[in-house]
Design an enzyme around this catalytic site. Structure first.
Site, mmCIF file in Angstrom:
data_model
loop_
_atom_site.group_PDB
_atom_site.id
_atom_site.type_symbol
_atom_site.label_atom_id
_atom_site.label_comp_id
_atom_site.label_asym_id
_atom_site.label_seq_id
_atom_site.Cartn_x
_atom_site.Cartn_y
_atom_site.Cartn_z
ATOM 1 N N SER A 145 -32.293 63.571 68.650
ATOM 2 C CA SER A 145 -33.167 62.838 67.809
ATOM 3 C C SER A 145 -33.989 62.075 68.470
ATOM 4 O O SER A 145 -34.046 61.831 69.587
ATOM 5 C CB SER A 145 -32.097 61.591 67.043
ATOM 6 O OG SER A 145 -33.203 60.931 66.188
ATOM 7 N N TYR A 158 -25.592 55.223 66.502
ATOM 8 C CA TYR A 158 -26.377 56.501 66.631
ATOM 9 C C TYR A 158 -27.280 56.736 67.697
ATOM 10 O O TYR A 158 -27.422 57.956 68.269
ATOM 11 C CB TYR A 158 -27.418 56.349 65.217
ATOM 12 C CG TYR A 158 -27.886 57.695 64.802
ATOM 13 C CD1 TYR A 158 -27.260 58.731 64.110
ATOM 14 C CD2 TYR A 158 -29.304 57.923 65.041
ATOM 15 C CE1 TYR A 158 -27.968 59.959 63.869
ATOM 16 C CE2 TYR A 158 -29.810 59.169 64.946
ATOM 17 C CZ TYR A 158 -29.337 60.048 64.279
ATOM 18 O OH TYR A 158 -30.099 61.142 63.771
HETATM 19 P P1 NAD Z 1 -27.109 66.571 56.722
HETATM 20 O O1 NAD Z 1 -26.285 65.303 56.354
HETATM 21 O O2 NAD Z 1 -27.972 67.216 55.724
HETATM 22 O O3 NAD Z 1 -26.397 67.657 57.390
HETATM 23 C C1 NAD Z 1 -25.216 67.364 58.231
HETATM 24 C C2 NAD Z 1 -24.139 68.368 58.109
HETATM 25 O O4 NAD Z 1 -23.201 68.152 58.981
HETATM 26 C C3 NAD Z 1 -23.273 68.319 56.887
HETATM 27 O O5 NAD Z 1 -23.508 69.474 56.261
HETATM 28 C C4 NAD Z 1 -22.029 67.677 57.007
HETATM 29 O O6 NAD Z 1 -20.876 68.119 56.276
HETATM 30 C C5 NAD Z 1 -21.876 68.317 58.618
HETATM 31 N N1 NAD Z 1 -20.818 67.563 59.381
HETATM 32 C C6 NAD Z 1 -20.865 66.102 59.559
HETATM 33 N N2 NAD Z 1 -19.787 65.790 60.203
HETATM 34 C C7 NAD Z 1 -19.219 67.083 60.438
HETATM 35 C C8 NAD Z 1 -18.144 67.457 61.393
HETATM 36 N N3 NAD Z 1 -17.337 66.501 61.978
HETATM 37 N N4 NAD Z 1 -17.753 68.635 61.311
HETATM 38 C C9 NAD Z 1 -18.420 69.648 60.981
HETATM 39 N N5 NAD Z 1 -19.557 69.259 60.261
HETATM 40 C C10 NAD Z 1 -19.907 68.101 59.777
HETATM 41 O O7 NAD Z 1 -27.973 65.986 58.183
HETATM 42 P P2 NAD Z 1 -29.243 66.564 58.679
HETATM 43 O O8 NAD Z 1 -30.401 65.206 58.296
HETATM 44 O O9 NAD Z 1 -29.583 67.863 58.211
HETATM 45 O O10 NAD Z 1 -28.860 66.252 60.100
HETATM 46 C C11 NAD Z 1 -28.589 67.363 61.066
HETATM 47 C C12 NAD Z 1 -28.531 66.767 62.300
HETATM 48 O O11 NAD Z 1 -30.224 66.279 62.643
HETATM 49 C C13 NAD Z 1 -27.746 65.773 62.852
HETATM 50 O O12 NAD Z 1 -27.348 65.742 64.005
HETATM 51 C C14 NAD Z 1 -28.890 64.326 62.694
HETATM 52 O O13 NAD Z 1 -28.277 63.370 63.327
HETATM 53 C C15 NAD Z 1 -30.032 65.086 63.221
HETATM 54 N N6 NAD Z 1 -31.330 64.363 62.916
HETATM 55 C C16 NAD Z 1 -31.539 64.285 61.538
HETATM 56 C C17 NAD Z 1 -32.851 63.684 61.123
HETATM 57 C C18 NAD Z 1 -33.251 63.597 59.961
HETATM 58 O O14 NAD Z 1 -34.177 62.631 59.660
HETATM 59 N N7 NAD Z 1 -32.640 64.193 58.699
HETATM 60 C C19 NAD Z 1 -33.504 63.291 62.266
HETATM 61 C C20 NAD Z 1 -33.122 63.263 63.398
HETATM 62 C C21 NAD Z 1 -32.049 64.253 64.010
#
Ligand code: NAD
Length: 254
Positions: A145, A158
């Site tokens: 991130s 986080y």
């Molecule tokens: P999201 O919540 O839409 O998707 C995350 C997915 O991970 C979900 O489908 C959830 O069921 C799955 N998950 C959670 N815990 C799990 C586990 N223990 N085992 C298997 N699956 C699991 O989130 P997103 O926004 O698409 O984020 C995806 C990644 O990107 C994450 O690592 C998040 O920290 C990172 N991220 C997101 C953003 C943002 O703004 N959305 C920004 C920077 C980084």
């Protein structure tokens, strides 16, 4: 979406592939002709993601908890059993922090986030690396991130988890690059996902605040992150390993 012809026929795992960034990456890999294991702990969303792929896509859903070693081993076995091996791993599953000051955090506030976001990435790489070596190498992309580069108050678990993912990625790259596995992290800024839209629906000033935190004056679309993941997975990034690719619209430049 750019085309990377050599991804055609490759086998990829995407953890957290049932939603948001991971789901966009599943679509992106499939669009290049790759076979994909959608690995997620949300069975309903995972199966819906599978149904949403174009007809004829080579993909399976594998119920997976990245915190559980047996479950992660089954995930890698699913790549082997369904598609004959593994070439690409996108370790992307992640959870949000509760939004408390450090002195107010509970054990669960800390452990839940570190377990999924950091230990989960290590757990996945431990299982994936032997499978990648068995194919003569491959590419791992770990989702960190912008908060792996800079900090934000009330997000300590986080921030620590994502800084940890970058360190873990660099250490892994030093161990395995010479053996043919390039290992990189990606550092998105705020991305338009269902969660962001939900918060915006209840807080009228939220989106403007998010936009103002990025030098580009907007947040990312999931496809913009998926394009960078494809690039890191493909040989177009053949001299890139141990890097933390910042795709954050200038968020961490401030
Ligand atoms: P999201 O919540 O839409 O998707 C995350 C997915 O991970 C979900 O489908 C959830 O069921 C799955 N998950 C959670 N815990 C799990 C586990 N223990 N085992 C298997 N699956 C699991 O989130 P997103 O926004 O698409 O984020 C995806 C990644 O990107 C994450 O690592 C998040 O920290 C990172 N991220 C997101 C953003 C943002 O703004 N959305 C920004 C920077 C980084």
């Amino acid at each position: 979406m750019p085309e990377y012809s050599e991804l055609n026929g490759k086998v990829a795992i995407v953890t957290g592939g049932a939603s948001g960034i991971g789901q966009a990456c599943v679509h992106a890999f499939v669009s290049q002709g790759a076979s994909v294991v959608i690995a997620d702990r949300d069975e309903a969303a995972g199966k819906a993601t599978l149904r949403g792929l174009p007809p004829g896509s080579a993909a399976v859903f594998q119920l997976t908890d990245v915190c559980d070693a047996d479950s992660v081993a089954s995930m890698v076995r699913a790549a082997h059993d369904n598609f004959g091996g593994l070439d690409i791993a996108h370790n992307n599953a992640g959870v949000e922090a509760a939004g408390r000051a450090i002195a107010d955090m509970t054990d669960d506030d800390w452990k839940r986030v570190i377990d999924v976001n950091l230990t989960g990435v290590w757990q996945c790489m431990r299982a994936e690396i032997p499978a990648l070596l068995a194919r003569g190498g491959g590419s791992i992309v770990n989702t960190a991130s912008a908060l792996g580069q800079v900090a934000l108050p009330f997000q300590a678990s986080y921030v620590a988890s994502k800084h940890g993912v970058i360190g873990l990625t660099k250490a892994a790259a030093l161990e395995y690059s010479a053996l043919g596995i390039r290992i990189n992290a990606i550092c998105p800024g705020v991305v338009r996902t269902a969660m962001i839209e939900e918060v915006a629906a209840t807080d009228s000033g939220f989106m403007d605040k998010m936009y103002s935190m990025h030098a580009l004056g907007r947040i990312a679309e999931v496809n913009e992150i998926a394009e960078s993941v494809l690039w890191l997975a493909s040989s177009a990034s053949g001299f890139v390993t141990g890097s933390a690719l910042v795709v954050d619209g200038g968020y961490s430049a401030a």
